[in-house]
Design a protein around this motif. Structure first.
Motif, PDB file in Angstrom:
ATOM      1  N   SER A 124       0.835  -1.208   0.000  1.00 55.94           N
ATOM      2  CA  SER A 124       0.000   0.000   0.000  1.00 55.94           C
ATOM      3  C   SER A 124       0.864   1.250   0.000  1.00 55.94           C
ATOM      4  O   SER A 124       0.435   2.316  -0.443  1.00 55.94           O
ATOM      5  N   ASN A 125       2.092   1.105   0.512  1.00 54.05           N
ATOM      6  CA  ASN A 125       3.037   2.220   0.560  1.00 54.05           C
ATOM      7  C   ASN A 125       3.938   2.288  -0.665  1.00 54.05           C
ATOM      8  O   ASN A 125       4.861   3.114  -0.710  1.00 54.05           O
ATOM      9  N   GLY A 126       3.700   1.442  -1.656  1.00 50.45           N
ATOM     10  CA  GLY A 126       4.585   1.409  -2.821  1.00 50.45           C
ATOM     11  C   GLY A 126       5.947   0.835  -2.494  1.00 50.45           C
ATOM     12  O   GLY A 126       6.926   1.089  -3.198  1.00 50.45           O
ATOM     13  N   ARG A 166       7.495   5.314  -3.423  1.00 51.95           N
ATOM     14  CA  ARG A 166       6.959   6.633  -3.044  1.00 51.95           C
ATOM     15  C   ARG A 166       5.701   6.435  -2.217  1.00 51.95           C
ATOM     16  O   ARG A 166       4.649   6.072  -2.746  1.00 51.95           O
ATOM     17  N   ILE A 167       5.808   6.666  -0.910  1.00 52.75           N
ATOM     18  CA  ILE A 167       4.673   6.455  -0.014  1.00 52.75           C
ATOM     19  C   ILE A 167       3.616   7.518  -0.296  1.00 52.75           C
ATOM     20  O   ILE A 167       3.910   8.722  -0.240  1.00 52.75           O
ATOM     21  N   PRO A 168       2.387   7.127  -0.614  1.00 53.63           N
ATOM     22  CA  PRO A 168       1.349   8.116  -0.908  1.00 53.63           C
ATOM     23  C   PRO A 168       1.105   9.040   0.278  1.00 53.63           C
ATOM     24  O   PRO A 168       1.151   8.611   1.439  1.00 53.63           O
ATOM     25  N   PHE A 198       5.861   0.299 -10.515  1.00 61.49           N
ATOM     26  CA  PHE A 198       4.497  -0.203 -10.502  1.00 61.49           C
ATOM     27  C   PHE A 198       3.802   0.277  -9.222  1.00 61.49           C
ATOM     28  O   PHE A 198       4.468   0.658  -8.258  1.00 61.49           O
ATOM     29  N   PRO A 199       2.467   0.242  -9.187  1.00 54.88           N
ATOM     30  CA  PRO A 199       1.764   0.827  -8.041  1.00 54.88           C
ATOM     31  C   PRO A 199       2.231   0.327  -6.676  1.00 54.88           C
ATOM     32  O   PRO A 199       2.340   1.109  -5.739  1.00 54.88           O
ATOM     33  N   LYS A 250      -3.021  17.294   6.013  1.00 47.08           N
ATOM     34  CA  LYS A 250      -2.397  18.252   5.091  1.00 47.08           C
ATOM     35  C   LYS A 250      -3.086  18.274   3.717  1.00 47.08           C
ATOM     36  O   LYS A 250      -2.442  18.344   2.669  1.00 47.08           O
ATOM     37  N   GLY A 251      -4.412  18.190   3.743  1.00 48.38           N
ATOM     38  CA  GLY A 251      -5.210  18.281   2.528  1.00 48.38           C
ATOM     39  C   GLY A 251      -5.434  16.961   1.820  1.00 48.38           C
ATOM     40  O   GLY A 251      -6.187  16.911   0.839  1.00 48.38           O
ATOM     41  N   TYR A 252      -4.829  15.872   2.283  1.00 53.80           N
ATOM     42  CA  TYR A 252      -4.969  14.573   1.630  1.00 53.80           C
ATOM     43  C   TYR A 252      -5.956  13.703   2.409  1.00 53.80           C
ATOM     44  O   TYR A 252      -5.758  13.430   3.601  1.00 53.80           O
TER      45      TYR A 252
END
Length: 529
Positions: free
Chosen positions: A94-96, A113-115, A107-108, A505-507
């Motif tokens: 889930s964190n890439g 890159r942690i979303p 790939f996802p 933070k807006g996410y």
């Protein structure tokens, strides 16, 4: 967290009523706990004394004595994936982070890159009045973003930490580390001074110095403000670097041998590792049973080379001799353990010294952590500090069957040459080597399990030491409930009285996938005598 303005705005300022609440710095509830989150690298289940191992860790052992030892804790068997889960409570994919940053594939589930929809605990707590500090290993930034020209969005300060001092990659030299201070690179403050083990530079010492300074800076201004500190020394990842004299300080050997006489192997007879990794596993398992970590469910350690690997590099012509190896292929030369009794006296001496260096590196780092714990005690902060101590994966086999004086050979698939390694026996741990013990000690320090770091399907890679203490944990002893790295963050939120937010933070946030294990703090969940 945005707040509604509740003042009055009139045409005339004299008729207006200000409201500073939306602009005020957030404040945590009174008596909110501090969190000291210690993450040690590359440490197997059977390495440390409190889990039955032979490596002395008196300060981390004090954490276990004050609180709980968990013997069924699991990681992902790799650094970056585990650390991502430890910081936000989501699964590695889930964190890439299905693998380490250096081999992500675009790939996802494997992009490194942690979303931001998976916010880390510092981003959440800083919005609720905690100060947030990170020190040491990060390993959660893509390689192409680990430079001064890149975005800093995935650096520690971009993910919610307010201060950072450490190194961005998976490992670094302990004498001359690749240091980052907040968002800029710096040089180490002084040199290692190999002849002065008390005053020379070592990364473990430097990180504790800075950890104390960060807390002092905060307490000088806001003495009642709680803090979160994510403390991640380079230990016990390679390179295993420490002043060789520290072996003597910690009684891992009564002599170092004669540095001018390569034939002097007298230290072998007095080392606690003198009987080798196979005997080590038997003795450590017996100690584990004595401590109550295992009962009758584990009778013997796993066999050496449990897939039937046979001789080093032996081919598999009939597709059956070595499990999991296709016909015509050989077992990887770097993932094989040499039986101890078949070793030459020189091989035994080299392997013993490599284990001693690793042990001294571990104990020295524990000694430095002890300085941080002493500081908390002396300043009256210990009783209100939740302390978590965990390893991110099992012991590492990156030294290959011969051990290594240059771990970079492993990363390029090149086996070490024993003769070249032995010639540097007296230089292990110093500026001249970038050393790592052989696969046999990875197997030994992962007692009683199979294999080691990287092997996610085996307990040797995934099962690691874990303990915690602090306010809210009144009981002591062993807990055997299954715990995973994803479960730490929801547990800490519960202990701090924090409800995971829907937006950070807006996410808009994805669900936390871990589950709090705070229920296990109650005495009824203790392991029966």
């Amino acid at each position: 967290m945005a707040k509604q303005f509740n003042g009055t705005i009139a045409l005339d300022i004299r008729d207006s009523v200000p409201d500073w609440e939306p602009y005020a710095e957030p404040k945590a509830p009174p008596n909110s706990p501090n969190i000291l989150y210690i993450v040690i690298d590359d440490t197997g289940f059977g390495a440390w004394e409190m889990f039955g191992g032979k490596i002395k860790m008196p300060n981390l052992a004090s954490i276990a004595e004050k609180g709980l030892i968990y013997t069924n804790f699991h990681t992902t068997a790799l650094c970056s994936p585990t650390r991502s889960s430890l910081l936000n409570g989501r699964n590695a994919t889930s964190n890439g982070m299905s693998c380490i940053e250096e081999v992500t594939a675009g790939f996802p589930g494997n992009n490194g890159r942690i979303p931001f929809e998976n916010a880390m605990i510092p981003a959440v707590l800083s919005e609720r009045g905690w100060s947030t500090f990170a020190l040491g290993k990060w390993h959660l930034v893509p390689e192409e973003e680990a430079n001064m020209a890149s975005t800093k969005r995935h650096w520690p300060l971009g993910r919610g930490f307010e201060r950072y001092y450490g190194f961005l990659g998976g490992e670094t030299d302990q004498w001359y580390p690749d240091l980052v201070y907040d968002n800029h690179l710096i040089e180490p403050p002084y040199g290692p001074n190999m002849g002065d083990k008390e005053n020379g530079y070592h990364l473990s010492k430097d990180l504790v110095d800075k950890a104390v300074a960060f807390i002092q800076d905060q307490k000088a201004i806001a003495p009642d403000k709680p803090w979160l500190m994510y403390f991640c020394p380079g230990a016990n990842h390679a390179p295993h670097q420490i002043w060789p004299q520290k072996i003597l300080d910690y009684d891992y050997n009564t002599s170092l041998g004669d540095p001018d006489n390569p034939e002097d192997l007298s230290f072998v007879e007095t080392s606690i590792f003198k009987d080798g990794y196979e005997v080590y596993r038997t003795e450590v398992l017996a100690k584990m049973k004595e401590l109550g970590i295992f009962g009758d469910e584990v009778t013997t350690p796993s066999e050496i080379n449990p897939h039937g690997e046979g001789e080093l590099g032996e081919p598999n012509p009939d597709h059956t001799k070595i499990q999991g190896v296709p016909a015509g292929k050989t077992w990887p030369q770097t993932d094989w353990v040499k039986p101890w009794e078949g070793l030459s006296p020189e091989e035994k001496a080299l392997f013993i010294r490599m284990a001693e260096i690793y042990a001294a590196f571990s104990t020295y780092t524990d000694e430095q952590i002890g300085r941080l714990l002493d500081f908390l005690e002396e300043t009256g902060q210990m009783d209100n500090t939740i302390i978590v101590a965990v390893a991110d994966n099992g012991a590492s086999a990156e030294g290959g069957p011969n051990g290594s004086v240059n771990e970079n050979l492993f990363f390029n698939g090149i086996p070490d040459d024993f003769d070249k390694n032995f010639a540097l026996l007296q230089d292990l741990g110093t500026l001249k080597t970038y050393n790592h013990y052989p696969t046999g000690w990875a197997w030994g320090f992962d007692t009683p399990f199979k294999y080691w770091k990287r092997w996610s399907g085996y307990e040797g890679g995934a099962a690691t030491p874990f303990m915690m203490c602090g306010p809210g944990i009144a009981d002591t002893g062993i807990r055997k409930q299954y715990i995973h790295a994803v479960d730490l963050v929801p547990t800490l939120y519960e202990m701090c009285g924090v409800e995971p937010p829907e937006v950070v933070k807006g996410y808009t946030q994805n669900p936390i996938e871990g589950i709090s294990f705070a229920y296990t703090f109650a005495p009824e969940y203790a392991q029966p005598e």
